[in-house]
Design an enzyme around this catalytic site. Structure first.
Site, PDB file in Angstrom:
ATOM      1  N   LYS A   1      -0.030   3.715  -2.733  1.00  0.00           N
ATOM      2  CA  LYS A   1      -1.035   4.780  -2.637  1.00  0.00           C
ATOM      3  C   LYS A   1      -0.401   6.157  -2.457  1.00  0.00           C
ATOM      4  CE  LYS A   1      -4.723   1.795  -0.820  1.00  0.00           C
ATOM      5  NZ  LYS A   1      -4.047   0.516  -0.519  1.00  0.00           N
TER       6      LYS A   1
ATOM      7  N   LYS B   1       2.846   6.612   5.531  1.00  0.00           N
ATOM      8  CA  LYS B   1       2.025   5.528   4.988  1.00  0.00           C
ATOM      9  C   LYS B   1       2.594   4.171   5.370  1.00  0.00           C
ATOM     10  CE  LYS B   1      -1.524   4.193   2.575  1.00  0.00           C
ATOM     11  NZ  LYS B   1      -1.632   3.010   3.463  1.00  0.00           N
TER      12      LYS B   1
ATOM     13  N   SER C   1       0.793  -1.231   0.000  1.00  0.00           N
ATOM     14  CA  SER C   1       0.000   0.000   0.000  1.00  0.00           C
ATOM     15  C   SER C   1       0.825   1.281   0.000  1.00  0.00           C
ATOM     16  CB  SER C   1      -0.969   0.007   1.186  1.00  0.00           C
ATOM     17  OG  SER C   1      -2.064  -0.837   0.938  1.00  0.00           O
TER      18      SER C   1
ATOM     19  N   SER D   1      -6.423   3.269   4.167  1.00  0.00           N
ATOM     20  CA  SER D   1      -5.742   2.579   3.071  1.00  0.00           C
ATOM     21  C   SER D   1      -6.758   1.849   2.195  1.00  0.00           C
ATOM     22  CB  SER D   1      -4.690   1.592   3.598  1.00  0.00           C
ATOM     23  OG  SER D   1      -3.765   1.254   2.582  1.00  0.00           O
TER      24      SER D   1
END
Length: 297
Positions: free
Chosen positions: A74, A233, A71, A131
């Site tokens: 992203k 993140k 992720s 997320s």
């Protein structure tokens, strides 16, 4: 007779002194800080710490080795969304439709139904905090026309930013054998987000948000754990292990810390904290470091 009795004692004292000197010599050449335990096997682990202001690399292991971003992908989805906001193509109030393809993505997601939309401001929070895979894909389709076209845009932007080892195949970071990056490239992206979009960087420090009357909680346990950590993140798929890009800003220091491949979120977070402490201590940061992988501990 007394001399004969004292001789063994003298010998024992010399032996003891020799052992003490040997121990002192070992502690001088190999201080505890020179060995760093990492929470991953070598085929998955990668890490880098960069001073944002000077661009100086303070620590790295396997930082250019290919890794799955999970992720962390992203971050680039958001980079392109921030660019669209900056150019005036979208505003915080713009409604993004959620297609059947976007809604069909596996969790984690916001669980939209056909025909629903999400405003850009909420979409950013859903991607950062939750997320949300469905929202990331919806953003990609809205900006790129299709997720495949958006992935091509993401890869092109990566090259512009100097991310030489990164190929994107989707907007979410869900498993794809062709989607690869490196810890070094993720540090480049983290710094680019920090420097290019300071007006939007506050999103990365949010640990929850309200959406349609319910509180949505996040995954980034580094927020609030270490003073100065302000994003950005986390990511996980089975092939990658537990990844994170962390921004630190306090006492005149600004760092980007990337850790990839950890065996658990807790071990990853402990390791990030250790790397921050190491990087803030000049005596330790400048010393040679031997890495001890998880399977060696």
């Amino acid at each position: 007779m007394s001399h004969q009795r004292r001789l063994p004692l003298v010998q024992r004292l010399f032996v003891a002194l020799g052992l003490l000197l040997m121990a002192a010599g070992c502690s001088t050449t190999t201080p505890p800080d020179s060995v760093l335990a990492v929470p991953a096997p070598p085929q998955k682990y990668a890490a880098i710490v960069v001073d944002i202001r000077s661009s100086k690399q303070l620590f790295e292991v396997n930082s250019r080795a290919p890794r799955y971003p999970a992720s962390l992908t992203k971050m680039m989805t958001l980079y392109l969304l921030f660019e669209a906001m900056e150019s005036g193509r979208v505003s915080k109030e713009t409604q993004i439709p959620v297609s059947d393809h976007a809604a069909s993505q596996p969790p984690t997601k916001m669980r939209f139904r056909r025909g629903e939309t999400i405003d850009v401001d909420s979409a950013i929070r859903a991607i950062v905090v939750k997320s949300a895979n469905d929202v990331a894909v919806a953003v990609g389709e809205y900006l790129g026309g299709s997720e495949d076209e958006f992935a091509a845009m993401m890869t092109s932007k990566a090259r512009q930013l100097g991310m030489t080892s990164t190929i994107f195949r989707n907007a979410s970071g869900l498993p794809d054998d062709g989607q690869v990056t490196s810890a070094r490239d993720m540090a480049v992206l983290g710094m680019a987000l920090h420097q290019r979009f300071p007006q939007h960087f506050h999103y990365f420090s949010e640990s929850d948000f309200m959406f349609r009357g319910r509180l949505v909680r996040g995954h980034n346990d580094m927020l609030g754990r270490v003073r100065g950590v302000n994003g950005i993140k986390t990511g996980y798929i089975r092939a990658s292990g537990f990844n994170i890009v962390t921004s630190y800003e306090a006492d005149g220091r600004q760092l980007i810390v990337v850790v990839m491949g950890a065996d658990s979120a807790r071990q990853r977070n402990d390791h990030v904290e250790a790397l921050i402490q190491r990087s803030l201590s000049p005596a330790i940061a400048d010393a040679p470091t031997r890495v001890m992988y998880a399977e060696q501990q």
